[in-house]
Design a protein around this motif. Structure first.
Motif, PDB file in Angstrom:
ATOM      1  N   GLY A 243     -12.347  10.006  26.702  1.00 26.49           N
ATOM      2  CA  GLY A 243     -11.200   9.959  25.794  1.00 26.49           C
ATOM      3  C   GLY A 243     -10.491   8.617  25.780  1.00 26.49           C
ATOM      4  N   TYR A 244     -11.246   7.533  25.710  1.00 32.58           N
ATOM      5  CA  TYR A 244     -10.631   6.210  25.688  1.00 32.58           C
ATOM      6  C   TYR A 244      -9.677   6.066  24.506  1.00 32.58           C
ATOM      7  CZ  TYR A 244     -13.734   4.068  29.209  1.00 32.58           C
ATOM      8  OH  TYR A 244     -14.378   3.734  30.363  1.00 32.58           O
ATOM      9  N   SER A 245      -8.655   5.268  24.706  1.00 30.58           N
ATOM     10  CA  SER A 245      -7.744   4.951  23.610  1.00 30.58           C
ATOM     11  C   SER A 245      -8.445   4.041  22.602  1.00 30.58           C
ATOM     12  CB  SER A 245      -6.502   4.232  24.152  1.00 30.58           C
ATOM     13  OG  SER A 245      -6.857   2.944  24.652  1.00 30.58           O
ATOM     14  N   ARG A 246      -7.818   3.866  21.448  1.00 35.61           N
ATOM     15  CA  ARG A 246      -8.399   2.991  20.432  1.00 35.61           C
ATOM     16  C   ARG A 246      -8.566   1.570  20.971  1.00 35.61           C
ATOM     17  NH1 ARG A 246      -5.510   2.805  14.676  1.00 35.61           N
ATOM     18  NH2 ARG A 246      -6.258   4.969  14.776  1.00 35.61           N
ATOM     19  N   GLU A 247      -7.590   1.111  21.735  1.00 36.02           N
ATOM     20  CA  GLU A 247      -7.683  -0.242  22.297  1.00 36.02           C
ATOM     21  C   GLU A 247      -8.817  -0.353  23.316  1.00 36.02           C
ATOM     22  OE1 GLU A 247      -4.948   1.592  22.089  1.00 36.02           O
ATOM     23  OE2 GLU A 247      -3.910   0.511  20.468  1.00 36.02           O
ATOM     24  N   GLN A 248      -8.968   0.674  24.155  1.00 35.11           N
ATOM     25  CA  GLN A 248     -10.045   0.659  25.136  1.00 35.11           C
ATOM     26  C   GLN A 248     -11.414   0.704  24.470  1.00 35.11           C
ATOM     27  OE1 GLN A 248      -8.555   4.138  27.277  1.00 35.11           O
ATOM     28  NE2 GLN A 248      -8.342   2.901  29.147  1.00 35.11           N
ATOM     29  N   ARG A 249     -11.530   1.513  23.434  1.00 42.09           N
ATOM     30  CA  ARG A 249     -12.801   1.590  22.715  1.00 42.09           C
ATOM     31  C   ARG A 249     -13.125   0.258  22.057  1.00 42.09           C
ATOM     32  NH1 ARG A 249     -10.600   6.412  20.754  1.00 42.09           N
ATOM     33  NH2 ARG A 249     -10.438   5.507  18.660  1.00 42.09           N
ATOM     34  N   ALA A 250     -12.096  -0.378  21.478  1.00 47.60           N
ATOM     35  CA  ALA A 250     -12.322  -1.664  20.813  1.00 47.60           C
ATOM     36  C   ALA A 250     -12.768  -2.723  21.816  1.00 47.60           C
ATOM     37  CB  ALA A 250     -11.044  -2.107  20.090  1.00 47.60           C
ATOM     38  N   TRP A 251     -12.133  -2.740  23.006  1.00 53.23           N
ATOM     39  CA  TRP A 251     -12.523  -3.713  24.039  1.00 53.23           C
ATOM     40  C   TRP A 251     -13.962  -3.474  24.479  1.00 53.23           C
ATOM     41  CZ3 TRP A 251     -14.567  -3.891  28.841  1.00 53.23           C
ATOM     42  CH2 TRP A 251     -14.434  -5.081  29.562  1.00 53.23           C
ATOM     43  N   THR A 252     -14.305  -2.219  24.713  1.00 53.24           N
ATOM     44  CA  THR A 252     -15.662  -1.897  25.174  1.00 53.24           C
ATOM     45  C   THR A 252     -16.694  -2.248  24.117  1.00 53.24           C
ATOM     46  OG1 THR A 252     -14.761  -0.077  26.504  1.00 53.24           O
ATOM     47  CG2 THR A 252     -17.129  -0.067  26.101  1.00 53.24           C
ATOM     48  N   TRP A 253     -16.395  -1.941  22.867  1.00 51.06           N
ATOM     49  CA  TRP A 253     -17.330  -2.259  21.796  1.00 51.06           C
ATOM     50  C   TRP A 253     -17.506  -3.773  21.661  1.00 51.06           C
ATOM     51  CZ3 TRP A 253     -21.037  -0.128  19.159  1.00 51.06           C
ATOM     52  CH2 TRP A 253     -21.518  -0.760  17.996  1.00 51.06           C
ATOM     53  N   ARG A 254     -16.408  -4.499  21.769  1.00 52.08           N
ATOM     54  CA  ARG A 254     -16.470  -5.952  21.617  1.00 52.08           C
ATOM     55  C   ARG A 254     -17.326  -6.583  22.722  1.00 52.08           C
ATOM     56  NH1 ARG A 254     -11.572  -6.489  21.175  1.00 52.08           N
ATOM     57  NH2 ARG A 254     -10.910  -7.149  23.264  1.00 52.08           N
ATOM     58  N   HIS A 255     -17.179  -6.096  23.951  1.00 47.75           N
ATOM     59  CA  HIS A 255     -17.889  -6.722  25.070  1.00 47.75           C
ATOM     60  C   HIS A 255     -19.245  -6.057  25.342  1.00 47.75           C
ATOM     61  CE1 HIS A 255     -14.623  -9.404  26.310  1.00 47.75           C
ATOM     62  NE2 HIS A 255     -13.804  -8.436  25.956  1.00 47.75           N
ATOM     63  N   ALA A 256     -19.244  -4.740  25.591  1.00 44.96           N
ATOM     64  CA  ALA A 256     -20.494  -4.063  25.914  1.00 44.96           C
ATOM     65  C   ALA A 256     -21.400  -3.943  24.692  1.00 44.96           C
ATOM     66  CB  ALA A 256     -20.209  -2.686  26.506  1.00 44.96           C
ATOM     67  N   GLY A 257     -20.813  -3.750  23.523  1.00 44.69           N
ATOM     68  CA  GLY A 257     -21.623  -3.625  22.313  1.00 44.69           C
ATOM     69  C   GLY A 257     -22.381  -4.900  22.005  1.00 44.69           C
ATOM     70  N   SER A 258     -21.685  -6.022  22.016  1.00 41.84           N
ATOM     71  CA  SER A 258     -22.355  -7.292  21.730  1.00 41.84           C
ATOM     72  C   SER A 258     -23.335  -7.663  22.834  1.00 41.84           C
ATOM     73  CB  SER A 258     -21.313  -8.403  21.551  1.00 41.84           C
ATOM     74  OG  SER A 258     -20.536  -8.574  22.731  1.00 41.84           O
ATOM     75  N   SER A 259     -22.980  -7.343  24.081  1.00 39.30           N
ATOM     76  CA  SER A 259     -23.879  -7.650  25.192  1.00 39.30           C
ATOM     77  C   SER A 259     -25.139  -6.792  25.140  1.00 39.30           C
ATOM     78  CB  SER A 259     -23.156  -7.440  26.528  1.00 39.30           C
ATOM     79  OG  SER A 259     -22.089  -8.362  26.668  1.00 39.30           O
ATOM     80  N   LEU A 260     -25.000  -5.535  24.706  1.00 34.28           N
ATOM     81  CA  LEU A 260     -26.177  -4.679  24.560  1.00 34.28           C
ATOM     82  C   LEU A 260     -27.102  -5.228  23.480  1.00 34.28           C
ATOM     83  CD1 LEU A 260     -27.814  -2.131  25.112  1.00 34.28           C
ATOM     84  CD2 LEU A 260     -26.311  -0.891  23.538  1.00 34.28           C
ATOM     85  N   THR A 261     -26.527  -5.654  22.375  1.00 43.98           N
ATOM     86  CA  THR A 261     -27.342  -6.231  21.301  1.00 43.98           C
ATOM     87  C   THR A 261     -28.142  -7.428  21.805  1.00 43.98           C
ATOM     88  OG1 THR A 261     -25.786  -5.507  19.588  1.00 43.98           O
ATOM     89  CG2 THR A 261     -27.254  -7.334  19.037  1.00 43.98           C
ATOM     90  N   LYS A 262     -27.493  -8.280  22.579  1.00 40.18           N
ATOM     91  CA  LYS A 262     -28.158  -9.469  23.117  1.00 40.18           C
ATOM     92  C   LYS A 262     -29.262  -9.078  24.103  1.00 40.18           C
ATOM     93  CE  LYS A 262     -27.160 -13.748  25.667  1.00 40.18           C
ATOM     94  NZ  LYS A 262     -26.082 -14.548  26.313  1.00 40.18           N
ATOM     95  N   ALA A 263     -28.982  -8.123  24.994  1.00 40.36           N
ATOM     96  CA  ALA A 263     -29.968  -7.721  25.988  1.00 40.36           C
ATOM     97  C   ALA A 263     -31.159  -7.027  25.339  1.00 40.36           C
ATOM     98  CB  ALA A 263     -29.312  -6.806  27.027  1.00 40.36           C
ATOM     99  N   VAL A 264     -30.899  -6.177  24.343  1.00 38.44           N
ATOM    100  CA  VAL A 264     -31.994  -5.513  23.635  1.00 38.44           C
ATOM    101  C   VAL A 264     -32.884  -6.547  22.951  1.00 38.44           C
ATOM    102  CG1 VAL A 264     -32.537  -4.048  21.649  1.00 38.44           C
ATOM    103  CG2 VAL A 264     -30.826  -3.315  23.306  1.00 38.44           C
ATOM    104  N   GLY A 265     -32.281  -7.544  22.324  1.00 41.11           N
ATOM    105  CA  GLY A 265     -33.064  -8.599  21.694  1.00 41.11           C
ATOM    106  C   GLY A 265     -33.931  -9.350  22.689  1.00 41.11           C
ATOM    107  N   ALA A 266     -33.376  -9.594  23.894  1.00 40.69           N
ATOM    108  CA  ALA A 266     -34.145 -10.294  24.924  1.00 40.69           C
ATOM    109  C   ALA A 266     -35.328  -9.450  25.402  1.00 40.69           C
ATOM    110  CB  ALA A 266     -33.239 -10.639  26.101  1.00 40.69           C
ATOM    111  N   VAL A 267     -35.127  -8.146  25.522  1.00 35.43           N
ATOM    112  CA  VAL A 267     -36.228  -7.258  25.922  1.00 35.43           C
ATOM    113  C   VAL A 267     -37.313  -7.238  24.846  1.00 35.43           C
ATOM    114  CG1 VAL A 267     -36.874  -4.858  26.382  1.00 35.43           C
ATOM    115  CG2 VAL A 267     -34.801  -5.817  27.412  1.00 35.43           C
ATOM    116  N   GLU A 268     -36.900  -7.151  23.611  1.00 36.03           N
ATOM    117  CA  GLU A 268     -37.885  -7.125  22.507  1.00 36.03           C
ATOM    118  C   GLU A 268     -38.709  -8.406  22.474  1.00 36.03           C
ATOM    119  OE1 GLU A 268     -36.033  -4.295  19.056  1.00 36.03           O
ATOM    120  OE2 GLU A 268     -35.075  -6.253  19.344  1.00 36.03           O
ATOM    121  N   GLU A 269     -38.073  -9.543  22.651  1.00 37.62           N
ATOM    122  CA  GLU A 269     -38.801 -10.806  22.637  1.00 37.62           C
ATOM    123  C   GLU A 269     -39.761 -10.895  23.823  1.00 37.62           C
ATOM    124  OE1 GLU A 269     -38.975 -13.354  20.423  1.00 37.62           O
ATOM    125  OE2 GLU A 269     -37.906 -11.914  19.161  1.00 37.62           O
ATOM    126  N   ALA A 270     -39.301 -10.496  25.000  1.00 35.36           N
ATOM    127  CA  ALA A 270     -40.155 -10.555  26.182  1.00 35.36           C
ATOM    128  C   ALA A 270     -41.327  -9.584  26.069  1.00 35.36           C
ATOM    129  CB  ALA A 270     -39.334 -10.245  27.425  1.00 35.36           C
TER     130      ALA A 270
END
Length: 337
Positions: A305-332
């Motif tokens: 039940g994260y607040s809107r601010e907590q969800r936004a922070w998590t999406w900004r950091h973990a979301g973008s980091s997941l995208t980057k890590a997934v791309g690195a796995v696909e390339e490797a």
């Protein structure tokens, strides 16, 4: 002065011959993200931490969060015999009581403050020394070997004989959770399943189930001592531990950064016997574990039940980091035999 003891806490203390009259302080602690924490101070000066699971039936937990107290008890017992590693000592573990008894851990309190609360006070030279000290502690912990791979509470069934099997179960479970909670992810779940499967072969390189904390952010590392002479006084909250690839530890140690740039930590790690050679296959494994942790961070925003601010922070950091890590796995994976 102390508040009245809840029944599970009173029962846990009674199991080690402590009564309510022996308690001079009983204080709820904040900072935990799942289990409930209580500091208990006794008349004879002993300081304990009592940890109990959250109320409810566990329906809002992620699949891997089954019986986390058992995992934490395994971690501290496994680490207890490791020299130069400051972990709490288990006083009592009530894990298998019949209802209405509630599981509980009683452990000694480590001195000090969470690293992130004192980090701004550290001089660069002291921070360098502490990162090296941490590297040595983690390397010594990683030398501990288990009997099988995966979470000790066996949330997905029988223990796994291989790391590939264990990690496949772990990633499958968190993606099932993502679907169950309809969590927002940067890529469809079906795509992410294919990404993990495409690189699964690299996991066969891991043949020893090492002790992995997997939550070594600064809040779970305690610092104590006078300025200029501070030391790491506690490695706490081992509830998310598993037996697996020690490389996975590097994710939380450098959550949204690159562990290869942390030369102070890596020097201490190597000097204490840790293996930290970053080959292409090690980097691929590291990115797989990044994907796993970022997925946990994104999915858990829903049941907690994260607040809107907590969800936004998590999406900004973990979301973008997941995208980057997934791309690195696909390339490797494309370049792997």
């Amino acid at each position: 002065m102390h508040q009245s003891l809840d029944l599970p806490v009173a029962d846990a203390l009674a199991a080690v011959s402590v009564t309510v009259d022996d308690v001079v302080e009983c204080t709820p602690l904040t900072g935990g993200t799942y289990n409930a924490l209580l500091r208990v101070v006794l008349r004879d000066g002993r300081r304990w931490i009592v940890k109990c699971p959250p109320s409810g039936d566990g329906a809002s937990a992620l699949a891997y969060e089954h019986d986390l107290l058992r995992a934490e008890s395994v971690y501290y017992r496994a680490a207890a015999g490791t020299p130069q590693v400051p972990v709490p000592r288990l006083v009592h573990a009530a894990l298998d009581g019949d209802p209405p008894m509630v599981p509980c851990l009683v452990m000694t309190e480590c001195p000090g403050s969470p690293w992130h609360q004192v980090d701004a006070q550290l001089e660069p030279s002291e921070r360098t020394r502490l990162r090296g000290e941490l590297g040595g502690i983690v390397a010594r912990l990683h030398a501990t070997t288990g009997d099988a791979f995966g979470y000790p509470a066996l949330p997905f069934g029988p223990a796994a004989a291989t790391w590939r099997e264990a990690f496949t179960d772990m990633t499958r479970a968190v993606l099932d959770d993502a679907q169950r909670y309809d969590a927002q992810l940067p890529r469809p779940v079906a795509d992410l399943r294919k990404v993990f499967a495409s690189a699964a072969g690299v996991l066969d390189e891991v043949t020893r189930p090492a002790l992995v904390h997997f939550d070594l952010w600064q809040g779970n590392l305690l610092i104590d001592g006078e300025p200029g002479a501070r030391t790491i006084s506690g490695v706490i909250d081992g509830e998310r531990m598993f037996w697996g690839d020690p490389v996975a530890e590097f994710v939380s140690l450098s959550l949204f950064d690159d562990i290869e740039r942390d030369t102070d930590f890596l020097t201490g790690y190597a000097q204490a016997g840790g293996q930290a050679e970053f080959t292409d296959s090690v980097r691929l494994r590291l990115n797989l574990y990044r994907c796993y942790l970022y997925l946990i961070m994104l999915v858990e925003t829903v049941p907690r039940g994260y607040s809107r601010e907590q969800r936004a922070w998590t999406w900004r950091h973990a979301g973008s980091s997941l995208t980057k890590a997934v791309g690195a796995v696909e390339e490797a994976a494309k370049s792997s035999p």
